[in-house]
Structures are given as structure tokens and as C-alpha cells.
Write a protein that holds these residues in place. Structure first.
Motif, PDB file in Angstrom:
ATOM      1  N   TYR A   8       0.846  -1.181   0.000  1.00 15.06           N
ATOM      2  CA  TYR A   8       0.000   0.000   0.000  1.00 15.06           C
ATOM      3  C   TYR A   8       0.888   1.240   0.000  1.00 15.06           C
ATOM      4  CZ  TYR A   8      -3.742  -3.186   1.320  1.00 15.06           C
ATOM      5  OH  TYR A   8      -4.634  -4.223   1.350  1.00 15.06           O
ATOM      6  N   HIS A   9       0.355   2.333  -0.544  1.00 13.65           N
ATOM      7  CA  HIS A   9       1.031   3.626  -0.490  1.00 13.65           C
ATOM      8  C   HIS A   9       2.477   3.522  -0.963  1.00 13.65           C
ATOM      9  CE1 HIS A   9      -1.908   5.842   2.392  1.00 13.65           C
ATOM     10  NE2 HIS A   9      -2.524   5.077   1.520  1.00 13.65           N
ATOM     11  N   ASP A  10       2.679   3.041  -2.172  1.00  8.93           N
ATOM     12  CA  ASP A  10       4.028   2.926  -2.738  1.00  8.93           C
ATOM     13  C   ASP A  10       4.937   2.057  -1.874  1.00  8.93           C
ATOM     14  OD1 ASP A  10       3.770   6.368  -3.707  1.00  8.93           O
ATOM     15  OD2 ASP A  10       3.316   4.593  -4.897  1.00  8.93           O
ATOM     16  N   SER A  11       4.409   0.944  -1.421  1.00  7.03           N
ATOM     17  CA  SER A  11       5.169  -0.047  -0.644  1.00  7.03           C
ATOM     18  C   SER A  11       5.550   0.441   0.742  1.00  7.03           C
ATOM     19  CB  SER A  11       6.438  -0.489  -1.396  1.00  7.03           C
ATOM     20  OG  SER A  11       6.114  -1.045  -2.643  1.00  7.03           O
ATOM     21  N   LEU A  12       4.948   1.520   1.221  1.00  4.11           N
ATOM     22  CA  LEU A  12       5.260   1.988   2.570  1.00  4.11           C
ATOM     23  C   LEU A  12       4.742   1.020   3.620  1.00  4.11           C
ATOM     24  CD1 LEU A  12       6.447   4.234   4.327  1.00  4.11           C
ATOM     25  CD2 LEU A  12       4.229   5.394   4.228  1.00  4.11           C
ATOM     26  N   PHE A  13       3.577   0.438   3.369  1.00  6.33           N
ATOM     27  CA  PHE A  13       2.978  -0.498   4.317  1.00  6.33           C
ATOM     28  C   PHE A  13       2.939  -1.892   3.704  1.00  6.33           C
ATOM     29  CE2 PHE A  13       0.793   3.643   4.894  1.00  6.33           C
ATOM     30  CZ  PHE A  13       1.356   3.974   6.113  1.00  6.33           C
ATOM     31  N   ARG A  14       3.154  -2.874   4.547  1.00  4.66           N
ATOM     32  CA  ARG A  14       3.174  -4.252   4.074  1.00  4.66           C
ATOM     33  C   ARG A  14       1.792  -4.878   4.048  1.00  4.66           C
ATOM     34  NH1 ARG A  14       8.096  -6.769   4.612  1.00  4.66           N
ATOM     35  NH2 ARG A  14       7.060  -8.493   3.554  1.00  4.66           N
ATOM     36  N   THR A  15       0.897  -4.433   4.919  1.00  6.60           N
ATOM     37  CA  THR A  15      -0.454  -4.983   4.967  1.00  6.60           C
ATOM     38  C   THR A  15      -1.450  -3.852   5.221  1.00  6.60           C
ATOM     39  OG1 THR A  15      -0.479  -5.371   7.361  1.00  6.60           O
ATOM     40  CG2 THR A  15       0.426  -7.135   5.977  1.00  6.60           C
ATOM     41  N   ARG A  16      -2.704  -4.112   4.903  1.00  9.83           N
ATOM     42  CA  ARG A  16      -3.755  -3.148   5.200  1.00  9.83           C
ATOM     43  C   ARG A  16      -3.859  -2.929   6.702  1.00  9.83           C
ATOM     44  NH1 ARG A  16      -6.269   0.853   2.937  1.00  9.83           N
ATOM     45  NH2 ARG A  16      -6.678  -0.393   1.060  1.00  9.83           N
ATOM     46  N   GLU A  17      -3.717  -3.991   7.471  1.00  9.78           N
ATOM     47  CA  GLU A  17      -3.800  -3.868   8.923  1.00  9.78           C
ATOM     48  C   GLU A  17      -2.693  -2.964   9.456  1.00  9.78           C
ATOM     49  OE1 GLU A  17      -4.730  -7.039  12.338  1.00  9.78           O
ATOM     50  OE2 GLU A  17      -2.724  -7.309  11.486  1.00  9.78           O
TER      51      GLU A  17
ATOM     52  N   ARG B 260       4.463  -9.454  12.906  1.00 15.91           N
ATOM     53  CA  ARG B 260       3.243  -8.774  12.434  1.00 15.91           C
ATOM     54  C   ARG B 260       3.487  -7.305  12.085  1.00 15.91           C
ATOM     55  NH1 ARG B 260       2.675 -14.050  13.000  1.00 15.91           N
ATOM     56  NH2 ARG B 260       0.532 -14.706  12.653  1.00 15.91           N
ATOM     57  N   GLY B 261       4.710  -6.803  12.235  1.00 13.13           N
ATOM     58  CA  GLY B 261       5.023  -5.439  11.829  1.00 13.13           C
ATOM     59  C   GLY B 261       4.661  -4.383  12.851  1.00 13.13           C
ATOM     60  N   LYS B 262       4.585  -4.780  14.127  1.00 15.24           N
ATOM     61  CA  LYS B 262       4.196  -3.859  15.197  1.00 15.24           C
ATOM     62  C   LYS B 262       5.210  -2.721  15.370  1.00 15.24           C
ATOM     63  CE  LYS B 262       5.234  -5.654  19.075  1.00 15.24           C
ATOM     64  NZ  LYS B 262       6.529  -4.961  19.266  1.00 15.24           N
TER      65      LYS B 262
ATOM     66  N   GLN C  21      -1.235  -0.543   7.887  1.00 16.82           N
ATOM     67  CA  GLN C  21      -1.599   0.819   7.526  1.00 16.82           C
ATOM     68  C   GLN C  21      -2.626   1.385   8.508  1.00 16.82           C
ATOM     69  OE1 GLN C  21      -3.151   1.272   3.581  1.00 16.82           O
ATOM     70  NE2 GLN C  21      -3.671   3.425   3.852  1.00 16.82           N
ATOM     71  N   ASP C  22      -3.639   0.592   8.850  1.00 12.20           N
ATOM     72  CA  ASP C  22      -4.666   1.047   9.785  1.00 12.20           C
ATOM     73  C   ASP C  22      -4.062   1.365  11.153  1.00 12.20           C
ATOM     74  OD1 ASP C  22      -6.524   0.711   7.787  1.00 12.20           O
ATOM     75  OD2 ASP C  22      -7.231  -1.238   8.515  1.00 12.20           O
ATOM     76  N   VAL C  23      -3.128   0.520  11.592  1.00 10.13           N
ATOM     77  CA  VAL C  23      -2.489   0.756  12.901  1.00 10.13           C
ATOM     78  C   VAL C  23      -1.661   2.033  12.866  1.00 10.13           C
ATOM     79  CG1 VAL C  23      -0.750  -0.130  14.510  1.00 10.13           C
ATOM     80  CG2 VAL C  23      -2.520  -1.658  13.612  1.00 10.13           C
ATOM     81  N   VAL C  24      -0.952   2.264  11.769  1.00 14.25           N
ATOM     82  CA  VAL C  24      -0.180   3.500  11.639  1.00 14.25           C
ATOM     83  C   VAL C  24      -1.103   4.715  11.734  1.00 14.25           C
ATOM     84  CG1 VAL C  24       1.185   4.918  10.050  1.00 14.25           C
ATOM     85  CG2 VAL C  24       1.758   2.510  10.368  1.00 14.25           C
ATOM     86  N   MET C  25      -2.252   4.650  11.101  1.00 15.07           N
ATOM     87  CA  MET C  25      -3.198   5.755  11.161  1.00 15.07           C
ATOM     88  C   MET C  25      -3.671   6.005  12.599  1.00 15.07           C
ATOM     89  SD  MET C  25      -3.324   6.887   8.107  1.00 15.07           S
ATOM     90  CE  MET C  25      -1.681   6.258   7.716  1.00 15.07           C
ATOM     91  N   GLU C  26      -3.902   4.926  13.354  1.00 15.46           N
ATOM     92  CA  GLU C  26      -4.312   5.067  14.754  1.00 15.46           C
ATOM     93  C   GLU C  26      -3.193   5.698  15.581  1.00 15.46           C
ATOM     94  OE1 GLU C  26      -7.051   4.630  16.327  1.00 15.46           O
ATOM     95  OE2 GLU C  26      -8.318   3.503  14.942  1.00 15.46           O
ATOM     96  N   ILE C  27      -1.952   5.256  15.342  1.00 13.69           N
ATOM     97  CA  ILE C  27      -0.830   5.831  16.084  1.00 13.69           C
ATOM     98  C   ILE C  27      -0.675   7.309  15.757  1.00 13.69           C
ATOM     99  CG2 ILE C  27       1.670   5.705  16.466  1.00 13.69           C
ATOM    100  CD1 ILE C  27       1.502   2.730  15.717  1.00 13.69           C
ATOM    101  N   LEU C  28      -0.843   7.656  14.488  1.00  7.21           N
ATOM    102  CA  LEU C  28      -0.747   9.059  14.096  1.00  7.21           C
ATOM    103  C   LEU C  28      -1.777   9.920  14.827  1.00  7.21           C
ATOM    104  CD1 LEU C  28      -0.145   8.787  10.232  1.00  7.21           C
ATOM    105  CD2 LEU C  28       1.460   9.668  11.948  1.00  7.21           C
ATOM    106  N   SER C  29      -2.968   9.378  15.011  1.00  2.00           N
ATOM    107  CA  SER C  29      -4.005  10.150  15.710  1.00  2.00           C
ATOM    108  C   SER C  29      -3.603  10.414  17.155  1.00  2.00           C
ATOM    109  CB  SER C  29      -5.345   9.424  15.647  1.00  2.00           C
ATOM    110  OG  SER C  29      -5.334   8.244  16.438  1.00  2.00           O
TER     111      SER C  29
END
Length: 341
Positions: A100-109, A137-139, A111-119
Motif C-alpha cells: 500500500y502507499h508505494d510499498s510503505l505499508f506491508r499490509t492493510r492492517e 506482524r510489523g508492530k 496501515q490502519d495501525v499507523v493511522m491510529e498511532i498518528l491520531s
């Protein structure tokens, strides 16, 4: 490819650790004595367990007997013995996680976690986030990516802690990559007026440390009194921990830590990462490692628990020989120990 020579000693802890370094599509080659005789082999690894007056001959080999039976009974494991080869039946599984996002994220999950952390990082109110995951799991990568993104856009000051710096290196490496800086194991990153710095947990409690957010990685490896002290001192914390595997301390951490948060009257949000990043879903290597080391042992649900009266509960003593032959009962007992750890 990982080659593990069990003739030189089989250490389950070491095997569990190094198995996590094998990338998707890789191979683990385990060199052992004949499986039906492995439990009688005087394993050199036993030497580290011995206390006088015991000798290697006094150690039973029960674990190696169980491991041999698991390997023989798993058709996904290929067996090569003198004069015979049994190929594993599992086929390589293509990754089910498109980038996703030009290979920035490995999974949709992820990406979702990154968005939560950003908030959390971008919020100005006290709030806690708890992220739990099995290994691979990419934590830690998600935390690093979110920190790096926030450093690009603000003047945020972030403190990072963990049981030791090596345990949080992944966070720093991904944050450095996001802000375009080389990572050479430095314990501090600066981008314009934003920064992140590693502190040992006891130093955070002793000194006056000013930050916008505290990140605690591998939180289950820290004593609960230290975690409680951090909760009392810092208003915004992101806790992350491996709850299974050899980086974590079992799910008992989550139970006891929830109690601390409730006692301190803080609010928090929980996230759990389940989708593998390091391997594909259903990876045969991960499956047999989890079975061999019981990394997926969990508590059994008990019905009508309110009807139990201790004085009326029968007790039964199980011998080790009985237990090692009863996989179901062994897993139930181990799941209880994991929760209590």
C-alpha cells in the motif's frame, strides 16, 4: 536458509528465536539424530541444566520425544533419512498482503495501525494506546513509520523506552528511514525541531524528562511497577508488546496491565495485529514452530465457573510421562502457565 545442527545440542529457546529470522519462502534445515531415537541421545544442551549430583544420563529427553512425534506427524515437514526422502506436502504460498502507499505499508492492517498511532501522536489530549501482536506482524515497524511521519510534519518530542535499546531498534530504524536519515544504531533522531530519543525505563522514572508522547515497546518485558510508574508520570503513552513468542511474557501481561490502567483511572484504546508481515497467513514453518514451543497455547473456556467450590474440587497428580503423552492436556496446562507468567 537456516541450518540448525541439533547434534551439537537442541536449545528450544534458541530455536524459537532464530526461526523468526527466516524470511517468507525460506527454508529451515534441522539436522537431528534418528527421530525415533533422538530422545535417548545425550544432548550437549543438557549440560547447562545440570546441577550436582545429576548427570546427562539423569535427564529424560521427554521434550525431544514430543518434538520428534510432532515432526513425524506433520506432513508439511520434509524428512531426509539415509536411503529415503519424504517431501513436505505443503506448497509455497504467495503473499496475500499487497503493498500500500508505494510499498510503505506491508499490509492493510499495518496501515490502519499507523493511522491510529498518528491520531495519538497528533492529539493534544492525554490518551493511551495499547498494541499487541505475535511476532512478525510489523508492530514495531508501524510505530517507527508513524513517528517518522509525525516528525516530518511537526516539532513533536518523543521518548522511547523498552527493556533495552536492542528491543526498540526496529522502531528507530523505520523512523530514520521515514525522515530520510541513515540508521547506525543511534539512540537519538532529530529532524528540524522534532526529535525522538531512547531512555532506559528507570531513567525516565528518576529524571525529569519532557516529551509530548512516550512510546514503550516490548512492554510485557518490563516489571509492572515500572509500567505503573510510567502511567502515573506521563499523560500520553503508546504501549506495544509481543504477547506470544520469546520477546513477550504471555497474555498474563494484558490482564494485569488492564488492571493497572483501571486503577489509575486512565483511558486507553486497544489494537491487536494479527496479519503476518514476515510470512504468509498459514505459513507451515510458523505453524510447526508454534506447535513445538506451544506459543499458541491459550486458556480453555470453563463453563459454569461460578459453581466451583474449592473444597469440592477433586485433585489429581499427573506424572510427567502421562502428561507428555496427552497433548491436549499438556496444552491446557501450558496455556494456564502462560496466563500466570
Amino acid at each position: 536458509m537456516l541450518v540448525y545442527n541439533a547434534w551439537s545440542g537442541f536449545d528450544p529457546d534458541a530455536f524459537g528465536l532464530v526461526s523468526g529470522t527466516v524470511v517468507g519462502g525460506g527454508l529451515i534445515l534441522l539436522l537431528t539424530p534418528t527421530l525415533t531415537e533422538w530422545s535417548q541421545y545425550p544432548d550437549p544442551a543438557y549440560l547447562r541444566m545440570l546441577m550436582p549430583p545429576y548427570t546427562v544420563a539423569d535427564i529424560s529427553g521427554r521434550y525431544l520425544d514430543r518434538l520428534s512425534r510432532l515432526i513425524l506427524g506433520d506432513e508439511s515437514v520434509g524428512l531426509l533419512t539415509p536411503g529415503e526422502f519424504r517431501p513436505g506436502k505443503s506448497e509455497p504460498v504467495a503473499s496475500s498482503s499487497p503493498a500500500y502507499h508505494d510499498s510503505l505499508f506491508r499490509t492493510r492492517e499495518q496501515q490502519d495501525v499507523v493511522m491510529e498511532i498518528l491520531s495519538i501522536l497528533q492529539s493534544r489530549q492525554g490518551h493511551n494506546l495499547i498494541i499487541t501482536a505475535d511476532r512478525g506482524r510489523g508492530k514495531s515497524a508501524a510505530i517507527g513509520l508513524a513517528i517518522g511521519q509525525t516528525m516530518l510534519e511537526s516539532t513533536i518530542q518523543i521518548s522511547v523506552t523498552g527493556p533495552r535499546f536492542d528491543a526498540v531498534k526496529t522502531v528507530f530504524r523505520h523512523a530514520a528511514g521515514r525522515i530520510g536519515q541513515p540508521f547506525q544504531s543511534q539512540r537519538e533522531l532529530v529532524y528540524n525541531d522534532a526529535g525522538m530519543r531512547f531512555f532506559p525505563p528507570d531513567e525516565l522514572l528518576r529524571q525529569e524528562v519532557s516529551n509530548d508522547v512516550l512510546v514503550v515497546d516490548e512492554a510485557a518485558s518490563l516489571p509492572l511497577p515500572i509500567l505503573q510508574g510510567l502511567v502515573r508520570k506521563f499523560p500520553r503513552i503508546i504501549f506495544a508488546s509481543t504477547i506470544q513468542g520469546y520477546e513477550g511474557s504471555g497474555r498474563g501481561f494484558a490482564i494485569r496491565f488492564d488492571s493497572i490502567l483501571r486503577h489509575e483511572g486512565v483511558t486507553w484504546k486497544k489494537l491487536s495485529m494479527r496479519e503476518p508481515v514476515r510470512w504468509s497467513e498459514g505459513c507451515p514453518v510458523e505453524r510447526i514452530i508454534f506447535r513445538a514451543l506451544m506459543l499458541d497455547a491459550d486458556l480453555v473456556e470453563i463453563e459454569a465457573r461460578d459453581q466451583f467450590i474449592l473444597s469440592r474440587c477433586p485433585t489429581q497428580e499427573l506424572t510427567r510421562d502421562e502428561l507428555i503423552k496427552n497433548e491436549k492436556q499438556l496444552r491446557e496446562l501450558f496455556g494456564l502457565l502462560v496466563q500466570a507468567h
